[in-house]
Design a protein around this motif. Structure first.
Motif, short mmCIF file in Angstrom:
data_model
loop_
_atom_site.label_atom_id
_atom_site.label_comp_id
_atom_site.label_asym_id
_atom_site.label_seq_id
_atom_site.Cartn_x
_atom_site.Cartn_y
_atom_site.Cartn_z
N ALA A 48 0.81 -1.22 0.00
CA ALA A 48 0.00 0.00 0.00
C ALA A 48 0.84 1.27 0.00
O ALA A 48 0.38 2.32 0.40
CB ALA A 48 -0.98 0.00 1.17
N ILE A 49 2.08 1.18 -0.46
CA ILE A 49 2.97 2.34 -0.53
C ILE A 49 3.37 2.55 -1.98
O ILE A 49 3.82 1.61 -2.65
CB ILE A 49 4.23 2.13 0.34
CG1 ILE A 49 3.83 1.91 1.80
CG2 ILE A 49 5.18 3.31 0.21
CD1 ILE A 49 4.99 1.47 2.68
N GLU A 50 3.19 3.78 -2.45
CA GLU A 50 3.55 4.13 -3.82
C GLU A 50 4.60 5.23 -3.82
O GLU A 50 4.58 6.12 -2.97
CB GLU A 50 2.31 4.63 -4.59
CG GLU A 50 1.12 3.71 -4.56
CD GLU A 50 1.37 2.39 -5.25
OE1 GLU A 50 1.96 2.39 -6.35
OE2 GLU A 50 0.98 1.35 -4.70
N GLY A 51 5.50 5.16 -4.80
CA GLY A 51 6.44 6.24 -5.03
C GLY A 51 5.92 7.13 -6.14
O GLY A 51 4.88 6.86 -6.75
N LEU A 52 6.63 8.22 -6.39
CA LEU A 52 6.32 9.12 -7.51
C LEU A 52 7.41 8.95 -8.55
O LEU A 52 8.44 9.62 -8.51
CB LEU A 52 6.25 10.57 -7.01
CG LEU A 52 5.06 10.88 -6.11
CD1 LEU A 52 5.28 12.17 -5.35
CD2 LEU A 52 3.80 10.98 -6.94
N CYS A 53 7.20 8.01 -9.46
CA CYS A 53 8.21 7.62 -10.45
C CYS A 53 8.06 8.42 -11.73
O CYS A 53 6.97 8.85 -12.10
CB CYS A 53 8.10 6.14 -10.78
SG CYS A 53 8.62 5.07 -9.43
N ILE A 54 9.17 8.56 -12.42
CA ILE A 54 9.15 9.24 -13.70
C ILE A 54 8.59 8.28 -14.75
O ILE A 54 8.91 7.10 -14.77
CB ILE A 54 10.56 9.73 -14.08
CG1 ILE A 54 10.51 10.60 -15.33
CG2 ILE A 54 11.53 8.60 -14.24
CD1 ILE A 54 11.82 11.30 -15.63
N ALA A 65 -3.71 10.14 -11.69
CA ALA A 65 -4.50 11.30 -11.24
C ALA A 65 -4.23 11.54 -9.75
O ALA A 65 -4.25 10.62 -8.94
CB ALA A 65 -5.97 11.04 -11.46
N TYR A 66 -3.95 12.80 -9.43
CA TYR A 66 -3.74 13.23 -8.05
C TYR A 66 -4.78 14.29 -7.72
O TYR A 66 -5.38 14.87 -8.62
CB TYR A 66 -2.33 13.84 -7.88
CG TYR A 66 -1.23 12.91 -8.30
CD1 TYR A 66 -0.74 11.95 -7.42
CD2 TYR A 66 -0.68 12.97 -9.57
CE1 TYR A 66 0.28 11.08 -7.81
CE2 TYR A 66 0.33 12.11 -9.97
CZ TYR A 66 0.80 11.16 -9.08
OH TYR A 66 1.80 10.30 -9.46
N THR A 67 -4.97 14.55 -6.43
CA THR A 67 -5.82 15.66 -6.00
C THR A 67 -5.10 16.44 -4.92
O THR A 67 -4.12 15.97 -4.34
CB THR A 67 -7.18 15.17 -5.46
OG1 THR A 67 -6.96 14.25 -4.40
CG2 THR A 67 -8.03 14.54 -6.54
N THR A 87 -2.53 14.17 -2.82
CA THR A 87 -3.14 12.88 -2.50
C THR A 87 -3.37 12.05 -3.75
O THR A 87 -3.70 12.56 -4.82
CB THR A 87 -4.49 13.11 -1.77
OG1 THR A 87 -4.25 13.94 -0.63
CG2 THR A 87 -5.10 11.82 -1.30
N TYR A 88 -3.19 10.75 -3.57
CA TYR A 88 -3.42 9.75 -4.61
C TYR A 88 -4.42 8.74 -4.05
O TYR A 88 -4.35 8.38 -2.88
CB TYR A 88 -2.09 9.05 -4.94
CG TYR A 88 -2.19 7.78 -5.73
CD1 TYR A 88 -2.52 7.80 -7.07
CD2 TYR A 88 -1.93 6.55 -5.12
CE1 TYR A 88 -2.59 6.62 -7.80
CE2 TYR A 88 -1.99 5.37 -5.84
CZ TYR A 88 -2.33 5.41 -7.17
OH TYR A 88 -2.40 4.25 -7.90
N GLU A 89 -5.37 8.32 -4.86
CA GLU A 89 -6.33 7.31 -4.41
C GLU A 89 -5.87 5.94 -4.84
O GLU A 89 -5.86 5.61 -6.02
CB GLU A 89 -7.73 7.59 -4.96
CG GLU A 89 -8.77 6.68 -4.34
CD GLU A 89 -10.19 7.09 -4.67
OE1 GLU A 89 -10.97 6.21 -5.04
OE2 GLU A 89 -10.50 8.29 -4.55
N LEU A 90 -5.47 5.15 -3.84
CA LEU A 90 -5.03 3.78 -4.09
C LEU A 90 -6.26 2.89 -4.20
O LEU A 90 -7.11 2.86 -3.31
CB LEU A 90 -4.15 3.30 -2.93
CG LEU A 90 -3.62 1.87 -3.02
CD1 LEU A 90 -2.71 1.69 -4.22
CD2 LEU A 90 -2.89 1.51 -1.73
N VAL A 97 -8.54 3.86 -1.07
CA VAL A 97 -8.04 4.51 0.13
C VAL A 97 -7.20 5.73 -0.26
O VAL A 97 -6.44 5.69 -1.22
CB VAL A 97 -7.24 3.53 1.02
CG1 VAL A 97 -6.01 2.99 0.32
CG2 VAL A 97 -6.87 4.15 2.34
N SER A 98 -7.39 6.81 0.47
CA SER A 98 -6.66 8.05 0.22
C SER A 98 -5.23 7.92 0.73
O SER A 98 -5.00 7.51 1.87
CB SER A 98 -7.37 9.20 0.93
OG SER A 98 -6.69 10.41 0.68
N SER A 99 -4.26 8.28 -0.11
CA SER A 99 -2.85 8.16 0.21
C SER A 99 -2.15 9.50 0.00
O SER A 99 -1.73 9.84 -1.11
CB SER A 99 -2.18 7.10 -0.66
OG SER A 99 -2.75 5.84 -0.44
#
Length: 196
Positions: A48-54, A65-67, A87-90, A97-99
């Motif tokens: 349940a952990i995401e990175g911000l990858c290129i 999509a982010y908010t 925030t990212y919705e997983l 779930v909001s992440s």
């Protein structure tokens, strides 16, 4: 000054991010042609952990999509503007779930890695009037010892680096302090919010 610091502390403790922006993509702006124009996509770093990858931007291809979740309360300082959570919705087989984004620090490095983790808390960020992602500075420790170290402004210390927070990826990173990143793979970027 004390009133400003107290207001910041109060708003941070009591912040409820009940307002949400429309979805948007995050696009990198850089003098480096290899990363310029690339999108930041959510990539798996752990349970349940995401990175911000290129990721590459392909015309017509979906982007992550982010908010921006923010409070309706007044802003602490006009130099900062509205702050909130990126925030990212997983989504899984039977859950959403909001992440929010949080910065993960390595005490042996000046490079912190943003991760998206299910939580109600995260790193407060802001978007300036050009839709660039920033983190607010309120107290400037380079002014320590002066009568007033309160120096509110937006900081843009974003880089893309090869990082390891579960997997080795090329990810967004934040450099601590006003120096250069000690990670030799880092490339300076700005992060642009682009609404769908």
């Amino acid at each position: 000054m004390i009133a400003g610091v107290f207001a910041l502390a109060t708003s941070t403790v009591s912040a409820q991010y009940l307002n949400q922006s429309a979805p948007f993509a995050l696009i990198l702006i850089s003098d480096n042609d290899t990363v310029n124009g690339s999108a930041l996509i959510a990539c798996h770093e752990g349970a349940a952990i995401e990175g911000l990858c290129i990721g590459a931007v392909v015309v017509g291809a979906p982007t992550t999509a982010y908010t921006f979740n923010y409070s309706a309360a007044e802003t602490v300082d006009p130099a900062i503007g509205v702050t909130g959570l990126l925030t990212y919705e997983l989504s899984g087989g039977n859950f959403n779930v909001s992440s929010p984004m949080e910065l993960v620090y390595n005490p042996a490095s000046n490079v912190a890695v943003p991760l998206l983790t299910p939580s109600e808390n995260g790193q407060e960020v802001a978007f300036d009037d050009q839709n660039m992602l920033a983190i607010a500075q309120y107290i400037d420790d380079t002014l320590a010892g002066s009568p007033n170290p309160y120096n509110p402004k937006l900081l843009y210390r974003w880089y893309v680096c090869t990082t390891y927070e579960g997997y080795t990826y090329q990810t967004l990173a934040w450099v601590l302090g006003n120096g250069t990143p000690q990670n030799p793979t880092c490339v300076k970027v700005d992060v642009l919010r682009v609404f769908s």
